[in-house]
Design a protein around this motif. Structure first.
Motif, PDB file in Angstrom:
ATOM      1  N   ALA A  13      21.993  50.186 -25.878  1.00  0.00           N
ATOM      2  CA  ALA A  13      23.158  50.158 -26.777  1.00  0.00           C
ATOM      3  C   ALA A  13      24.169  49.097 -26.359  1.00  0.00           C
ATOM      4  O   ALA A  13      25.136  48.846 -27.058  1.00  0.00           O
ATOM      5  CB  ALA A  13      23.824  51.529 -26.811  1.00  0.00           C
ATOM      6  N   THR A  14      23.950  48.471 -25.191  1.00  0.00           N
ATOM      7  CA  THR A  14      24.866  47.438 -24.725  1.00  0.00           C
ATOM      8  C   THR A  14      24.500  46.105 -25.380  1.00  0.00           C
ATOM      9  O   THR A  14      23.385  45.624 -25.205  1.00  0.00           O
ATOM     10  CB  THR A  14      24.764  47.284 -23.194  1.00  0.00           C
ATOM     11  N   PRO A  15      25.435  45.514 -26.166  1.00  0.00           N
ATOM     12  CA  PRO A  15      25.106  44.250 -26.814  1.00  0.00           C
ATOM     13  C   PRO A  15      24.957  43.130 -25.781  1.00  0.00           C
ATOM     14  O   PRO A  15      25.614  43.141 -24.751  1.00  0.00           O
ATOM     15  CB  PRO A  15      26.300  43.984 -27.735  1.00  0.00           C
ATOM     16  N   ALA A  41      27.937  50.533 -30.568  1.00  0.00           N
ATOM     17  CA  ALA A  41      26.714  50.065 -31.224  1.00  0.00           C
ATOM     18  C   ALA A  41      26.713  50.490 -32.693  1.00  0.00           C
ATOM     19  O   ALA A  41      26.339  49.721 -33.576  1.00  0.00           O
ATOM     20  CB  ALA A  41      25.481  50.608 -30.503  1.00  0.00           C
ATOM     21  N   GLN A  42      27.170  51.716 -32.959  1.00  0.00           N
ATOM     22  CA  GLN A  42      27.211  52.199 -34.345  1.00  0.00           C
ATOM     23  C   GLN A  42      28.191  51.391 -35.191  1.00  0.00           C
ATOM     24  O   GLN A  42      27.899  51.027 -36.330  1.00  0.00           O
ATOM     25  CB  GLN A  42      27.628  53.668 -34.387  1.00  0.00           C
ATOM     26  N   ASP A  63      34.939  40.125 -25.908  1.00  0.00           N
ATOM     27  CA  ASP A  63      33.549  40.405 -25.558  1.00  0.00           C
ATOM     28  C   ASP A  63      32.608  39.477 -26.324  1.00  0.00           C
ATOM     29  O   ASP A  63      32.333  39.659 -27.497  1.00  0.00           O
ATOM     30  CB  ASP A  63      33.240  41.867 -25.881  1.00  0.00           C
ATOM     31  N   LEU A  64      32.108  38.462 -25.618  1.00  0.00           N
ATOM     32  CA  LEU A  64      31.293  37.458 -26.289  1.00  0.00           C
ATOM     33  C   LEU A  64      29.953  37.997 -26.772  1.00  0.00           C
ATOM     34  O   LEU A  64      29.371  37.470 -27.708  1.00  0.00           O
ATOM     35  CB  LEU A  64      31.074  36.267 -25.353  1.00  0.00           C
ATOM     36  N   SER A  65      29.466  39.062 -26.141  1.00  0.00           N
ATOM     37  CA  SER A  65      28.192  39.622 -26.582  1.00  0.00           C
ATOM     38  C   SER A  65      28.325  40.224 -27.974  1.00  0.00           C
ATOM     39  O   SER A  65      27.446  40.096 -28.813  1.00  0.00           O
ATOM     40  CB  SER A  65      27.702  40.686 -25.598  1.00  0.00           C
ATOM     41  N   VAL A  66      29.465  40.905 -28.210  1.00  0.00           N
ATOM     42  CA  VAL A  66      29.710  41.498 -29.525  1.00  0.00           C
ATOM     43  C   VAL A  66      29.915  40.393 -30.552  1.00  0.00           C
ATOM     44  O   VAL A  66      29.366  40.429 -31.662  1.00  0.00           O
ATOM     45  CB  VAL A  66      30.944  42.425 -29.470  1.00  0.00           C
ATOM     46  N   VAL A  67      30.680  39.377 -30.176  1.00  0.00           N
ATOM     47  CA  VAL A  67      30.970  38.267 -31.081  1.00  0.00           C
ATOM     48  C   VAL A  67      29.677  37.547 -31.482  1.00  0.00           C
ATOM     49  O   VAL A  67      29.485  37.182 -32.636  1.00  0.00           O
ATOM     50  CB  VAL A  67      31.948  37.289 -30.386  1.00  0.00           C
ATOM     51  N   ARG A  68      28.786  37.389 -30.527  1.00  0.00           N
ATOM     52  CA  ARG A  68      27.514  36.694 -30.802  1.00  0.00           C
ATOM     53  C   ARG A  68      26.740  37.397 -31.912  1.00  0.00           C
ATOM     54  O   ARG A  68      26.107  36.776 -32.750  1.00  0.00           O
ATOM     55  CB  ARG A  68      26.669  36.629 -29.528  1.00  0.00           C
ATOM     56  N   ARG A  69      26.782  38.734 -31.898  1.00  0.00           N
ATOM     57  CA  ARG A  69      26.036  39.501 -32.900  1.00  0.00           C
ATOM     58  C   ARG A  69      26.632  39.363 -34.291  1.00  0.00           C
ATOM     59  O   ARG A  69      25.928  39.282 -35.278  1.00  0.00           O
ATOM     60  CB  ARG A  69      26.059  40.987 -32.546  1.00  0.00           C
ATOM     61  N   LEU A  70      27.971  39.392 -34.367  1.00  0.00           N
ATOM     62  CA  LEU A  70      28.620  39.568 -35.661  1.00  0.00           C
ATOM     63  C   LEU A  70      28.995  38.269 -36.359  1.00  0.00           C
ATOM     64  O   LEU A  70      29.067  38.217 -37.579  1.00  0.00           O
ATOM     65  CB  LEU A  70      29.905  40.373 -35.467  1.00  0.00           C
ATOM     66  N   CYS A  71      29.284  37.223 -35.575  1.00  0.00           N
ATOM     67  CA  CYS A  71      30.006  36.097 -36.165  1.00  0.00           C
ATOM     68  C   CYS A  71      29.100  34.927 -36.531  1.00  0.00           C
ATOM     69  O   CYS A  71      28.104  34.657 -35.875  1.00  0.00           O
ATOM     70  CB  CYS A  71      31.100  35.633 -35.217  1.00  0.00           C
ATOM     71  N   ASP A 126      22.675  37.061 -25.056  1.00  0.00           N
ATOM     72  CA  ASP A 126      21.442  36.279 -24.964  1.00  0.00           C
ATOM     73  C   ASP A 126      20.340  36.841 -25.857  1.00  0.00           C
ATOM     74  O   ASP A 126      19.277  36.264 -25.975  1.00  0.00           O
ATOM     75  CB  ASP A 126      20.969  36.189 -23.508  1.00  0.00           C
ATOM     76  N   ARG A 127      20.578  38.020 -26.459  1.00  0.00           N
ATOM     77  CA  ARG A 127      19.563  38.574 -27.369  1.00  0.00           C
ATOM     78  C   ARG A 127      20.229  39.040 -28.663  1.00  0.00           C
ATOM     79  O   ARG A 127      20.293  40.225 -28.945  1.00  0.00           O
ATOM     80  CB  ARG A 127      18.865  39.772 -26.718  1.00  0.00           C
ATOM     81  N   PRO A 128      20.756  38.082 -29.451  1.00  0.00           N
ATOM     82  CA  PRO A 128      21.546  38.471 -30.625  1.00  0.00           C
ATOM     83  C   PRO A 128      20.722  39.145 -31.708  1.00  0.00           C
ATOM     84  O   PRO A 128      21.266  39.872 -32.528  1.00  0.00           O
ATOM     85  CB  PRO A 128      22.112  37.137 -31.120  1.00  0.00           C
ATOM     86  N   ASP A 129      19.414  38.918 -31.721  1.00  0.00           N
ATOM     87  CA  ASP A 129      18.639  39.439 -32.841  1.00  0.00           C
ATOM     88  C   ASP A 129      17.966  40.765 -32.531  1.00  0.00           C
ATOM     89  O   ASP A 129      17.406  41.415 -33.399  1.00  0.00           O
ATOM     90  CB  ASP A 129      17.591  38.410 -33.269  1.00  0.00           C
TER      91      ASP A 129
END
Lengths: 271, 294
Positions: free
Chosen positions: B256-258, A191-192, A214-222, B261-264
């Protein structure tokens, strides 16, 4: 008007299949990248996702020209680097940086953090004092200055990954390739690092290719995402569209396979 | 209340040479047919609990206190040979890395039947039939060929299936799964989790599932123990762990787990204040142990 930092056309790459090599004849080739077309816009973060064996790391390594493609063109900043010789590439190297998955094996255990970060700055003869550049890069990744005098084994895994990031950004490169850089970390360090990358991308207008399964990480960053399967791009879309409206079955399967941290009795049985 | 099949009471362990605690008064029960999740960050001691049960702790680590009851008998009171027979017959392990768990120079078949012939004393022929049946049960096409293959000839997912089949071979009552899907892709991970759940239901096995992934815990565990520095900070039904976490540390692990479905939603690392509070709690525990011992 989009400003393409990378423009890739018809990219093909193969490796010799040594296990199947006849005794006196050349080994047959295994085609890993089967004709890829895409571009990377300056200042954007592009995600490259897919299962292992889909060719995503090979694609990354071809972009920074650690591998030479069989055919097709890679235009970096207008220059064709697809078959550039090592001496031609020398001028581009500073701008093609990498952050690696395992910082323990990509940081020299016999060098102090300060030397690790300032080494490339010195090598590329950048203006200014290399030690100052190292200190500044370290500050950008949120590490205290006393880390400069430590060895990689004396700091934690999350800190090591930050040192890897500092080494890359110290050169102010035009492009950074990050290959699975958070997969080896605990959720808390992960997370950091993700938060740090989000900040660096905004502050420094980095152009980043982020390879991950990891698509969850990719969703946040890309901003934009390329989905790879068996050496081909099966889907390419803006991040928001890809997740709200995946076009390809393969993408839908990848999404459905992610276990979200919430109770769902149907998840296991759903295909 | 169902009788627990496995019951760990007040288990403490430390590095013998320097006295650093590895496990701090850990207690947990696993009832038949239940999946119990052990979750925590690296270094929390979650794998050590599984290893302590199986008698596989590294030599440098000694158990200082506590009991491990398996079907009403304390494993830590037994002689080595007796313990080995009980563990071999009643329990099995699914390891994280199938490539290091399999012997690279032996074929798959004998590696699967070892336990059956050596510990349970089955005839070779009978053990082979059983292994073939199990490979079919884990959806391996052409099990005869796989029995004759070497580990390097199989893919990562196939190797993990082989080890799962081997784990269920002797109809154990308890399986310790130590991060069995961490090295796998999400799609293969889901297949493997589904497979473990299927076999577990069919063979009525209890499962102790070690993982760092809160997502995986949510999908397959009925009860969960959250570990930090060898101490259980929270133990509860999975449903309440996720709907209403009792400890701030559990809550922050989930946050802390990304999530795609909740990117924001902002991604919060574990608050240092929580970690300090946990460190204080642990220091207090160690002091009390110290006075109790001294």
């Amino acid at each position: 008007m989009a400003d393409h930092l990378f423009k890739v056309e018809g990219l093909r790459l193969s490796f010799p299949d040594l296990a199947a090599k006849p005794l006196f004849r050349p080994a047959p080739r295994i085609e890993v990248l089967k004709g890829l077309n895409f571009s990377i816009t300056a200042g954007k973060v592009i995600g490259i996702v897919g299962e292992s064996g889909s060719g995503k790391s090979t694609l990354g390594r071809a972009l920074v020209r650690l591998l030479e493609p069989d055919s097709g063109t890679i235009l970096f900043d207008g220059a064709d680097i697809s078959h550039a010789s090592p001496s031609d590439l020398a001028g581009h190297r500073r701008h093609l940086q990498m952050i690696f998955q395992d910082p323990m094996s990509s940081l020299n255990p016999r060098q102090k953090v300060g030397t690790i970060i300032s080494g490339p700055v010195r090598f590329h003869h950048l203006a200014g004092n290399p030690a100052d550049a190292a200190a500044e890069a370290l500050e950008r990744v949120g590490l205290p200055a006393d880390i400069l005098n430590r060895y990689p084994h004396q700091i934690s895994g999350g800190q090591r990954q930050r040192v890897g990031i500092a080494r890359a950004i110290a050169l102010s490169p035009r492009f950074i390739l990050a290959d699975e850089i958070v997969s080896g970390l605990d959720v808390s360090s992960q997370a950091q690092i993700i938060t740090l990358l989000e900040k660096l991308v905004a502050d420094l207008q980095l152009t980043l290719a982020f390879i991950s399964h990891d698509l969850s990480v990719v969703r946040r960053l890309c901003d934009r995402i390329i989905v790879m399967h068996a050496g081909q791009i099966v889907e390419e879309a803006d991040a928001a569209d890809l997740f709200s409206n995946p076009q390809h079955d393969y993408t839908r399967n990848l999404l459905a396979a992610i276990p979200l941290p919430e109770i769902d009795d149907q998840w296991l049985s759903a295909s | 209340m169902t009788e627990a099949f496995l019951s760990i009471e007040n288990l403490s362990a430390r590095v013998a040479a320097i006295g650093t605690p590895i496990l701090r008064s850990v207690s947990l029960k696993v009832i038949p047919g239940e999946t119990h999740g052990l979750v925590g960050e690296s270094g929390a001691g979650k794998s050590m609990i599984g290893k302590a049960i199986m008698g596989l702790l590294p030599r440098a680590i000694e158990i200082t206190e506590g009991e491990i009851w398996l079907e009403g008998r304390n494993l830590l009171d037994m002689k080595r040979g007796e313990r080995r027979r009980i563990i071999g017959a009643q329990t099995a392990i699914i390891p994280q890395d199938p490539l290091t768990a399999l012997n690279p120079s032996r074929r798959i078949g004998p590696q699967m039947t070892d336990r059956l012939t050596h510990i349970l004393g089955w005839a070779e022929r009978k053990a082979q039939v059983r292994a073939l049946g199990l490979l079919e049960e884990v959806h391996i096409r052409d099990p005869k060929r796989v029995m004759h293959s070497y580990p390097h000839e199989l893919s990562g997912g196939m190797r993990q299936r082989v080890l799962i089949a081997a784990a269920f071979a002797a109809e154990p009552k308890l399986i310790v799964a130590d991060e069995p899907t961490t090295a796998l892709d999400v799609t293969v991970q889901k297949q493997i989790l589904r497979l473990i759940a299927e076999l577990k239901a069919h063979h009525e096995t209890s499962l102790l599932f070690v993982t760092h992934d809160m997502g995986v815990v949510a999908k397959i565990c009925q009860r969960v123990s959250v570990l930090f520095s060898g101490r259980i900070v929270e133990q509860n039904e999975a449903a309440s762990i996720f709907s209403n976490p009792g400890h701030a540390y559990t809550k922050s692990l989930i946050q802390a787990t990304p999530r795609y479905d909740r990117p924001d939603e902002s991604l919060l690392p574990v608050d240092p204040a929580i970690l300090e509070a946990l460190d204080r709690e642990i220091a207090t525990h160690d002091r009390q142990q110290g006075t109790a011992d001294g």
